[in-house]
Design a protein around this motif. Sequence first.
Motif, short mmCIF file in Angstrom:
data_model
loop_
_atom_site.label_atom_id
_atom_site.label_comp_id
_atom_site.label_asym_id
_atom_site.label_seq_id
_atom_site.Cartn_x
_atom_site.Cartn_y
_atom_site.Cartn_z
N PRO A 141 46.77 20.94 20.82
CA PRO A 141 45.97 21.25 19.40
C PRO A 141 46.82 21.54 18.42
O PRO A 141 46.39 21.46 17.08
N LYS A 191 50.25 16.91 15.02
CA LYS A 191 50.39 16.21 14.07
C LYS A 191 50.34 14.77 14.36
O LYS A 191 50.93 14.21 15.41
N ASP A 210 36.00 11.16 14.68
CA ASP A 210 36.25 12.25 14.09
C ASP A 210 37.63 12.46 13.60
O ASP A 210 38.63 12.20 14.31
N LEU A 211 37.83 13.08 12.37
CA LEU A 211 39.27 13.30 11.96
C LEU A 211 39.77 14.53 12.49
O LEU A 211 40.97 14.97 12.87
N GLU A 212 39.07 15.57 12.50
CA GLU A 212 39.59 16.90 12.90
C GLU A 212 38.08 17.76 13.65
O GLU A 212 37.14 17.44 13.21
N ARG A 254 41.37 24.84 13.25
CA ARG A 254 41.17 23.22 13.15
C ARG A 254 42.16 22.76 13.90
O ARG A 254 43.19 23.13 14.09
N GLU A 255 41.70 21.52 14.53
CA GLU A 255 42.63 20.63 15.26
C GLU A 255 42.38 19.27 15.01
O GLU A 255 41.36 18.84 14.77
N LEU A 256 43.26 18.30 15.15
CA LEU A 256 43.11 16.97 14.96
C LEU A 256 42.16 16.29 16.08
O LEU A 256 42.15 16.78 17.14
N CYS A 257 41.70 15.25 15.67
CA CYS A 257 40.86 14.49 16.55
C CYS A 257 41.35 12.93 16.70
O CYS A 257 42.31 12.77 15.88
N ALA A 305 41.94 10.91 13.41
CA ALA A 305 43.17 11.07 12.60
C ALA A 305 44.25 10.19 13.08
O ALA A 305 44.99 9.63 12.24
N SER A 358 28.93 17.13 9.47
CA SER A 358 29.81 16.14 8.72
C SER A 358 29.24 15.20 7.66
O SER A 358 28.35 14.47 7.95
N ILE A 398 32.48 21.67 9.88
CA ILE A 398 33.75 21.22 9.42
C ILE A 398 33.79 21.21 7.88
O ILE A 398 35.06 21.30 7.49
#
Length: 294
Positions: A149, A152, A176-178, A185-188, A191, A235, A257
């Motif tokens: 999580p 980067k 999805d980006l996040e 928040r965490e990246l998906c 991203a 979103s 989001i």
Amino acid sequence: MSATPRTIPLLSGVSEIIDDYDGFVIDLWGVMHDGLEAFPDAVNALQKLREAGKRVVILSNAPRRAESVAARNEELGIARELADAVLSSGEVTWRNLKERTLPFYQKLGQNAYLIGPERDLGMKEGLDFTFVDNIESADFIMLTGIWDPEDKVERYDYLLKPALEKKLPMVCANPDLEVIRGGKRELCAGAVAHHYEDMGGEVQYHGKPYQDIYKECMKLVGIEDGSRVLAVGDSLRTDITGANAAGIHGLFIAGGIHSDDLNGLSSPTDMLKLAGLCNRYEQYPVAAMPIFKW
């Protein structure tokens, strides 16, 4: 087109507009749950929709098979009977990998390198690819999500740079980006996929807002008139954009989001911010709500 607060009605509950629709396409993360628990108001809204005889399809960008998503929903308190069907980006990705009917998949080699957490390993089952442990042996990348999580996108450069040198295509099972998991928040996968594209890589996406998943979703809804179908999502980039492109209406949920930007639509200023966001994305819902509720 320029949006104003008056052109996007603010609803207190979905019950205000249910007579306008026969079918509902419901997003999960940010609408029905936060990754850790279901939202009681949202579950109640689904129950009321079912009692009203509405068709309901859950459409998620989860990078897992539809059955896995349905099982996880049950764990969170979203019963199977609250929807006629569940469809996920992972399911559509898996089917394309299995069937290989699209030109992109026909040219894929045999060896796949999977980037994703352990919970997504079920995506490998039933596919006739060889999953390899090093990028040098891979013919393509199958991307389902991030490993940690806190990650980067740059963490994956040690894989993506040699992949780019080999011109390896990538299959992304979640655009999805996040996401917001339990308030954080965490990246998906999206991203990382966009990062690879920015480097010059080739990526094939499945899921919202791409239209292949909406075509299948509309078959599951079983309603030919798109104006009688309402997509509920948080979103603008995926849910509302995808719905508009599919010719169905979109109900925007502000508490997901985009929550940091919109403060739950609790003031006229927040509605102006929503109008600004809609103008930025050039996508407009038919209505908005702070949270999904009856």
